[in-house]
Motif scaffolding. Structure first.
Motif, PDB file in Angstrom:
ATOM      1  N   VAL A   1      49.310  37.683  38.230  1.00  0.00           N
ATOM      2  CA  VAL A   1      49.054  38.619  39.322  1.00  0.00           C
ATOM      3  C   VAL A   1      48.370  37.867  40.450  1.00  0.00           C
ATOM      4  O   VAL A   1      47.440  37.099  40.223  1.00  0.00           O
ATOM      5  N   ARG A   2      48.862  38.081  41.660  1.00  0.00           N
ATOM      6  CA  ARG A   2      48.240  37.493  42.844  1.00  0.00           C
ATOM      7  C   ARG A   2      47.850  38.621  43.782  1.00  0.00           C
ATOM      8  O   ARG A   2      48.386  39.707  43.732  1.00  0.00           O
ATOM      9  N   GLY A   3      46.928  38.344  44.662  1.00  0.00           N
ATOM     10  CA  GLY A   3      46.486  39.311  45.642  1.00  0.00           C
ATOM     11  C   GLY A   3      45.113  39.862  45.290  1.00  0.00           C
ATOM     12  O   GLY A   3      44.395  39.294  44.479  1.00  0.00           O
ATOM     13  N   PHE A   4      44.749  40.960  45.929  1.00  0.00           N
ATOM     14  CA  PHE A   4      43.462  41.585  45.642  1.00  0.00           C
ATOM     15  C   PHE A   4      43.611  43.097  45.656  1.00  0.00           C
ATOM     16  O   PHE A   4      44.577  43.651  46.165  1.00  0.00           O
ATOM     17  N   ARG A   5      42.598  43.747  45.068  1.00  0.00           N
ATOM     18  CA  ARG A   5      42.583  45.206  44.999  1.00  0.00           C
ATOM     19  C   ARG A   5      41.151  45.673  45.196  1.00  0.00           C
ATOM     20  O   ARG A   5      40.220  45.120  44.612  1.00  0.00           O
TER      21      ARG A   5
ATOM     22  N   GLU B   1      52.875  41.087  41.004  1.00  0.00           N
ATOM     23  CA  GLU B   1      53.138  40.191  39.879  1.00  0.00           C
ATOM     24  C   GLU B   1      54.131  39.128  40.339  1.00  0.00           C
ATOM     25  O   GLU B   1      55.118  39.422  41.002  1.00  0.00           O
ATOM     26  N   ARG B   2      53.839  37.898  39.987  1.00  0.00           N
ATOM     27  CA  ARG B   2      54.713  36.782  40.338  1.00  0.00           C
ATOM     28  C   ARG B   2      55.027  35.979  39.085  1.00  0.00           C
ATOM     29  O   ARG B   2      54.312  36.048  38.097  1.00  0.00           O
ATOM     30  N   THR B   3      56.096  35.239  39.133  1.00  0.00           N
ATOM     31  CA  THR B   3      56.445  34.365  38.020  1.00  0.00           C
ATOM     32  C   THR B   3      56.620  32.948  38.538  1.00  0.00           C
ATOM     33  O   THR B   3      56.924  32.727  39.716  1.00  0.00           O
ATOM     34  N   SER B   4      56.398  32.010  37.660  1.00  0.00           N
ATOM     35  CA  SER B   4      56.575  30.598  37.969  1.00  0.00           C
ATOM     36  C   SER B   4      57.249  29.942  36.770  1.00  0.00           C
ATOM     37  O   SER B   4      56.846  30.162  35.632  1.00  0.00           O
TER      38      SER B   4
ATOM     39  N   GLU C   1      42.167  37.186  42.847  1.00  0.00           N
ATOM     40  CA  GLU C   1      42.508  35.870  42.328  1.00  0.00           C
ATOM     41  C   GLU C   1      41.998  34.852  43.337  1.00  0.00           C
ATOM     42  O   GLU C   1      42.131  35.040  44.544  1.00  0.00           O
ATOM     43  N   LEU C   2      41.408  33.794  42.853  1.00  0.00           N
ATOM     44  CA  LEU C   2      40.814  32.800  43.741  1.00  0.00           C
ATOM     45  C   LEU C   2      41.876  31.808  44.227  1.00  0.00           C
ATOM     46  O   LEU C   2      41.966  30.678  43.778  1.00  0.00           O
ATOM     47  N   HIS C   3      42.678  32.285  45.140  1.00  0.00           N
ATOM     48  CA  HIS C   3      43.715  31.485  45.770  1.00  0.00           C
ATOM     49  C   HIS C   3      43.494  31.605  47.278  1.00  0.00           C
ATOM     50  O   HIS C   3      43.121  32.674  47.772  1.00  0.00           O
ATOM     51  N   GLU C   4      43.726  30.531  48.014  1.00  0.00           N
ATOM     52  CA  GLU C   4      43.430  30.526  49.446  1.00  0.00           C
ATOM     53  C   GLU C   4      44.083  31.681  50.196  1.00  0.00           C
ATOM     54  O   GLU C   4      43.452  32.340  51.016  1.00  0.00           O
ATOM     55  N   ASP C   5      45.353  31.982  49.894  1.00  0.00           N
ATOM     56  CA  ASP C   5      46.033  33.089  50.576  1.00  0.00           C
ATOM     57  C   ASP C   5      45.353  34.420  50.278  1.00  0.00           C
ATOM     58  O   ASP C   5      45.183  35.260  51.166  1.00  0.00           O
ATOM     59  N   ASP C   6      44.973  34.625  49.029  1.00  0.00           N
ATOM     60  CA  ASP C   6      44.336  35.878  48.644  1.00  0.00           C
ATOM     61  C   ASP C   6      42.974  36.024  49.320  1.00  0.00           C
ATOM     62  O   ASP C   6      42.599  37.115  49.757  1.00  0.00           O
ATOM     63  N   LEU C   7      42.240  34.934  49.424  1.00  0.00           N
ATOM     64  CA  LEU C   7      40.941  34.977  50.106  1.00  0.00           C
ATOM     65  C   LEU C   7      41.123  35.293  51.587  1.00  0.00           C
ATOM     66  O   LEU C   7      40.326  36.037  52.168  1.00  0.00           O
ATOM     67  N   MET C   8      42.172  34.765  52.206  1.00  0.00           N
ATOM     68  CA  MET C   8      42.441  35.069  53.608  1.00  0.00           C
ATOM     69  C   MET C   8      42.798  36.543  53.794  1.00  0.00           C
ATOM     70  O   MET C   8      42.364  37.174  54.759  1.00  0.00           O
TER      71      MET C   8
END
Length: 105
Positions: A38-42, A21-24, A70-77
């Motif tokens: 939430v960022r990342g994958f499971r 979990e992240r906050t902005s 989540e469809l974010h470049e880091d998560d896809l990598m």
């Protein structure tokens, strides 16, 4: 209706949880506005939607796992790295996006 993302393979895969979990905080009209996400994958056992997917009788590989991503470049990598660690050259994996639910017709 609901959508499930599946990873399907010819062999078992390790379960994985790289979500966090992240906050902005952003300024909106001069006031701070904070959101959590939430960022990342499971990768988890395919259980919750399993019965609904089985009814569809799609030709899906036998080892199936629910994917939260989540469809974010880091998560896809990170997902690409996970798949690279668990598959050899020439092996295949299927990524499915399936809508499941009750047909009201």
């Amino acid at each position: 209706m609901s959508r499930v993302y599946l990873i399907a393979a010819d062999k078992p895969l390790p379960l994985c949880d790289q979500q966090e979990e992240r906050t902005s905080t952003q300024m909106v009209s001069g006031k701070p506005f904070t959101i959590s996400f939430v960022r990342g994958f499971r990768v988890a056992e395919h259980s919750y939607y399993r019965h609904a997917v089985d009814i569809l009788e799609y030709p899906i590989k036998p080892f199936q796992y629910e994917l939260e991503l989540e469809l974010h470049e880091d998560d896809l990598m990170h997902l690409k790295d996970y798949l690279s660690r668990n598959f050899e050259s020439g092996e295949t994996v299927e990524l499915w996006s399936i809508w499941v639910g009750i047909d009201q017709s």
